[in-house]
Design a protein around this motif. Structure first.
Motif, mmCIF file in Angstrom:
data_model
loop_
_atom_site.group_PDB
_atom_site.id
_atom_site.type_symbol
_atom_site.label_atom_id
_atom_site.label_comp_id
_atom_site.label_asym_id
_atom_site.label_seq_id
_atom_site.Cartn_x
_atom_site.Cartn_y
_atom_site.Cartn_z
ATOM 1 N N PHE A 247 0.835 -1.296 0.032
ATOM 2 C CA PHE A 247 -0.033 -0.026 -0.031
ATOM 3 C C PHE A 247 0.743 1.124 -0.024
ATOM 4 O O PHE A 247 0.710 2.190 -0.704
ATOM 5 N N VAL B 269 -8.568 -2.161 -0.191
ATOM 6 C CA VAL B 269 -7.561 -3.001 -0.111
ATOM 7 C C VAL B 269 -8.169 -4.436 0.619
ATOM 8 O O VAL B 269 -8.530 -4.656 1.442
ATOM 9 N N SER C 130 -2.976 -9.450 -3.994
ATOM 10 C CA SER C 130 -3.881 -8.025 -3.648
ATOM 11 C C SER C 130 -5.009 -8.130 -4.794
ATOM 12 O O SER C 130 -4.718 -8.348 -5.959
ATOM 13 N N ASP D 284 -6.603 -4.794 -4.853
ATOM 14 C CA ASP D 284 -6.812 -3.462 -4.176
ATOM 15 C C ASP D 284 -7.077 -2.331 -5.453
ATOM 16 O O ASP D 284 -6.721 -2.725 -6.535
ATOM 17 N N SER E 62 1.205 6.984 4.770
ATOM 18 C CA SER E 62 1.232 5.369 4.431
ATOM 19 C C SER E 62 2.684 5.074 4.747
ATOM 20 O O SER E 62 2.788 3.723 5.147
#
Length: 879
Positions: A708, A727, A735, A737, A820
């Motif tokens: 991420f 997510v 993933s 996402d 993040s």
């Protein structure tokens, strides 16, 4: 403000000193004059007094400099032009000089003139000059309207008065800029200047000199008065019937009001600054003695409300006078009967006997009704506008209580062009008298970057947006709104909701509740039924609810939809609330209405309609919604040629949450994009939204901690703003996402090419081991630096087995990438992110867990809170 007795003018004798001593003494005089001017400003001195104070000092310096430094060159006359010629010298204004004489004299005195100008610079002045003969002045002015205009304000400083009189005689010759050409030229300049400021005086950082409704508009009226009517001042137009006494008083009052603001701005800025920038607004408000009343009526907001009201009055009177000048030049005196009271005079709406406003105030309301129902009118006749302005006090409680006035108002608001009529009423000062609460918010701004309009102008913009929903041309911007509009039972109820939704701002307390009470009273007084009155009041009270729900909550959560549906209660209210919400967001800031908000509100509207159809107590459960999404997506995929086996193979890795979180169209796009993708390599899908400026990014990649952070940092480096992130992780460790992003900087690149670039960049980053995409540090924009939003971080549990973090802080470039990175450093996983920006303020929501997919305990929450505050505050300090 209480005024005290000012100190005496500072005086220094410059007449008996030598050249070298003159420079130092002149500088001392100007510095002491500046100090005295600032002192008198703070004591409340009038602008006219302050401007003359500086002008007298500058005159003394210029005149003695001409004699002592230049030696009074033979055959030359020194004149002041422009603002200096008008004796309007602001603390940081430069001075415009004209050295008038024949070329031979100018050439002979060239060295003396250069020494004179250098001396003025040394003394602290900024002279601009031209050296011309009368013939040369006329030749240049014939080609350049700006020069011709500046020469209208010439004033003798040193020399022969007959030279100035000869120049003025040449300027007044009939063939020199004939009146009609001069008028058209100045009107063209005014329109171009206004266009540079988006034709509005309501800018967050207005230009006091050049902006619409600013000082330059008043100067334009003065120049036109001189050239067209031969009077020295605008107020002298009274004597020839072109200006009423109230209009003259208002123009004079607003001139000195704006002038005092400009003087204060120069003092606060310490330089020649004409824009009332954020960094100067608060300081200037304090210097003017304004004080915060409460958090919704700050001193700076009082300052700006005063300015906006002044600018509105200047614009109103400027339009009126420009029309009179045009009428006097055109000679159009055609009369076309409209009814017994009104006519079209030269194409403008006119009351046949304007004085009747004072004896029959109901004609004020009839005026707008007739205007609304008469096609091809150029506007309101200036004499009728003057009479209307003088009768505004009669729009009072007595008129408001008159049944015929109320019936006329409701007739107008039920018209297809109601928004236009309400705008006219507001512009001419009638709406604020008919609805006093609206008058109180006229010119009221909010000191932030979210609300770019004053409350009254925002309200009128919302009404125009509502009015546009009926037009097919609005389909591209408001596609769903265009579909919903025809279902409204009474569109006027939506307009009334828009008119009252912000009407209680600035009072203190919840403006939605206070405004709802105002709306209820108004509707009852104007004969609406109890049900309709309650609907309008409810709209005002709940006008923020849909926006808050869509932007701050997870609208894929059935419980969220259930709660919102319970607030709405019925389909009709949902229709009205949806349309008001769209109009409100789009009318708050031109940058706010984007593809993401369009989709969010449309999704919330659709989910709530479905819930209301089933009944609020029977909201579709997760299993049912998952089944419906699977069925719809499978049908589309089969139609595109995928087999049942291919679909099942891809979906075997999709968790149930995918079919709850993503819409069927998204699931189709994701499935088709990864049906042939290997499990050990990343695949990034990017597609443009049907409206410009938005992209959807789907990341299918071996899931790794830090993914991420790497994606958000890369998107930030590409100039993309993430507004939502979903997510998820597949059952096979991949993933799933999705990022909704806005792109503000690629208008010259095709959306398809931009999407391809983003996909390539993300694929390259995700193909590397270990993941690495450091955030880019960028300077904080100037405007953001002047707003302080305390960092607020709160944690809550949402029943999902994860922790929900809400972050409120000041916006700055790269914030999400920075946050993040902190999550990554704290070894946390992000499962959902909703990013909302409101001007200078962000309100972001994240679903987090530790690397074991457990919620954060108190110790982990505290560590995260401290780390985030440290990084955010440190970045703010660096900015």
């Amino acid at each position: 403000m209480v005024r005290t007795q000012p100190a005496q003018d500072f005086s220094i004798d410059l007449t008996s000193v030598g050249v070298d001593e003159w420079r130092d003494t002149a500088r001392q005089l100007l510095n002491e004059t500046h100090r005295l001017l600032a002192e008198r400003f703070d004591m409340g001195a009038e602008a006219e007094e302050l401007l003359l104070l500086r002008c007298r000092a500058v005159d003394q310096v210029v005149r003695t400099g001409w004699r002592i430094v230049a030696g009074e060159p033979f055959g030359l006359t020194l004149l002041a032009t422009g603002g200096y010629g008008r004796r309007e010298l602001y603390p940081q204004s430069d001075i415009d000089l004209l050295i008038l004489g024949e070329p031979a004299h100018q050439d002979a005195a060239q060295q003396a003139i250069q020494e004179f100008l250098a001396g003025l610079w040394d003394a602290g002045l900024a002279p601009g000059h031209a050296a011309r003969s009368i013939r040369q002045c006329i030749e240049v002015a014939r080609e350049d309207l700006t020069v011709a205009t500046a020469l209208l304000d010439t004033r003798l400083l040193v020399g022969e008065r007959r030279e100035l009189e000869s120049l003025k005689a040449a300027l007044n010759a009939p063939e020199f800029w004939p009146p009609k050409a001069f008028f058209e030229g100045k009107r063209g300049e005014l329109r171009q200047r206004h266009a540079r400021y988006n034709d509005t005086a309501y800018n967050l950082e207005p230009n006091l000199k050049e902006g619409p409704g600013g000082l330059r508009d008043l100067h334009t009226l003065a120049w036109l008065s001189k050239r067209l009517s031969g009077v020295d001042r605008v107020c002298d137009l009274q004597g020839i019937g072109l200006l009423g006494s109230d209009e003259a008083d208002t123009l004079q009052r607003e001139l000195w009001s704006l002038a005092r603001l400009r003087i204060g701005l120069h003092l606060v800025a310490g330089r020649r600054e004409e824009r009332l920038l954020f960094e100067h607004q608060t300081t200037l408000a304090k210097r003017l003695g304004l004080k915060d009343e409460h958090k919704e009526n700050l001193a700076v907001e009082q300052l700006m409300q005063g300015y906006f009201r002044s600018a509105a009055l200047v614009l109103r009177l400027s339009e009126r006078l420009m029309q009179r000048f045009e009428e006097s030049l055109s000679g159009d005196v055609s009369h076309v009967e409209i009814d017994g009271d009104f006519e079209a005079f030269g194409g403008y709406l006119a009351l046949k006997q304007p004085e009747r406003f004072t004896t029959e105030p109901l004609l004020i309301m009839r005026l707008f009704d007739v205007w609304q129902n008469t096609a091809d009118l150029r506007g309101l006749h200036s004499n009728t506008a003057r009479a209307l302005g003088e009768a505004l006090d009669l729009v009072n409680e007595s008129l408001r209580d008159e049944p015929d006035a109320r019936n006329l108002f409701m007739r107008m608001i039920r018209h297809d062009h109601a928004a236009l009529t309400l705008g006219r009423m507001a512009h001419l000062g009638v709406l604020g008298r008919y609805i006093p609460a609206f008058g109180k918010v006229s010119g009221r701004m909010q000191y932030d970057l979210f609300h770019v309009y004053t409350v009254d102008q925002h309200t009128l913009t919302v009404l125009r947006n509502i009015d546009s929903f009926r037009d097919e041309a609005s389909k591209q911007r408001f596609s769903l709104a265009y579909e919903v509009w025809p279902r409204l039972r009474k569109p006027e109820l939506l307009l009334l909701g828009g008119l009252f939704h912000d009407i209680a701002k600035g009072r203190g307390g919840d403006h939605s509740k206070l405004g709802a009470d105002d709306a209820l009273d108004f509707c009852r007084e104007h004969g609406l039924s109890a049900a309709d009155s309650e609907l309008v009041s409810w709209l005002v009270r709940e006008h923020l609810t849909m926006s808050i729900t869509a932007q701050r909550q997870d609208i894929a959560d059935p419980e969220v939809i259930s709660k919102f549906a319970a607030v709405v209660g019925e389909r009709e209210r949902l229709d009205y609330l949806y349309l008001l919400t769209v109009a409100d967001i789009a009318g708050t800031n031109s940058k706010l209405w984007n593809a993401w908000k369009d989709r969010l509100l449309a999704d919330l509207y659709g989910s709530t309609r479905f819930a209301l159809r089933r009944g609020i107590r029977n909201i579709a459960h997760g299993e049912e919604r998952v089944g419906e999404a699977r069925e719809e997506a499978r049908a589309v995929l089969l139609s595109h040629g995928l087999s049942e086996a291919q679909i099942d193979r891809v979906w075997s890795g999709f968790p149930e949450e995918s079919f709850l979180r993503y819409r069927p169209a998204q699931i189709v796009w994701q499935t088709m994009g990864i049906v042939d993708a290997p499990l050990d390599q990343p695949r990034v899908l990017v597609r443009p939204h049907h409206r410009p400026g938005a992209l959807e990014v789907f990341v299918y990649s071996p899931d790794r901690d830090g993914l991420f952070a790497a994606v958000t940092a890369t998107l930030d480096r590409l100039g993309l703003n993430v507004v939502e992130a979903r997510v998820l992780t597949s059952t096979q460790g991949m993933s799933l996402d999705t990022f909704q992003v806005l792109d503000a900087g690629s208008e010259f690149i095709s959306p398809e090419r931009r999407a391809a670039t983003v996909a390539e960049s993300l694929t390259e980053v995700l193909s590397k081991t270990p993941l690495s995409a450091p955030a880019v540090r960028r300077a904080i924009p100037r405007q953001l630096k002047h707003f302080r939003v305390p960092v607020r971080i709160e944690f809550s549990e949402n029943g999902s087995g994860r922790s929900e973090l809400s972050l409120v802080c000041a916006d700055r470039p790269g914030l999400l990438a920075m946050v993040s990175a902190v999550f990554r450093e704290q070894q946390l996983r992000v499962h959902d992110a909703r990013i909302a920006t409101f001007g200078e303020r962000v309100e972001d929501f994240f679903q987090l867990s530790n690397e074991a997919d457990e919620p954060l305990d108190e110790a982990a929450q505290q560590r995260l809170r401290e780390a985030m505050v440290t990084v955010i505050e440190a970045d703010r300090t660096r900015g």
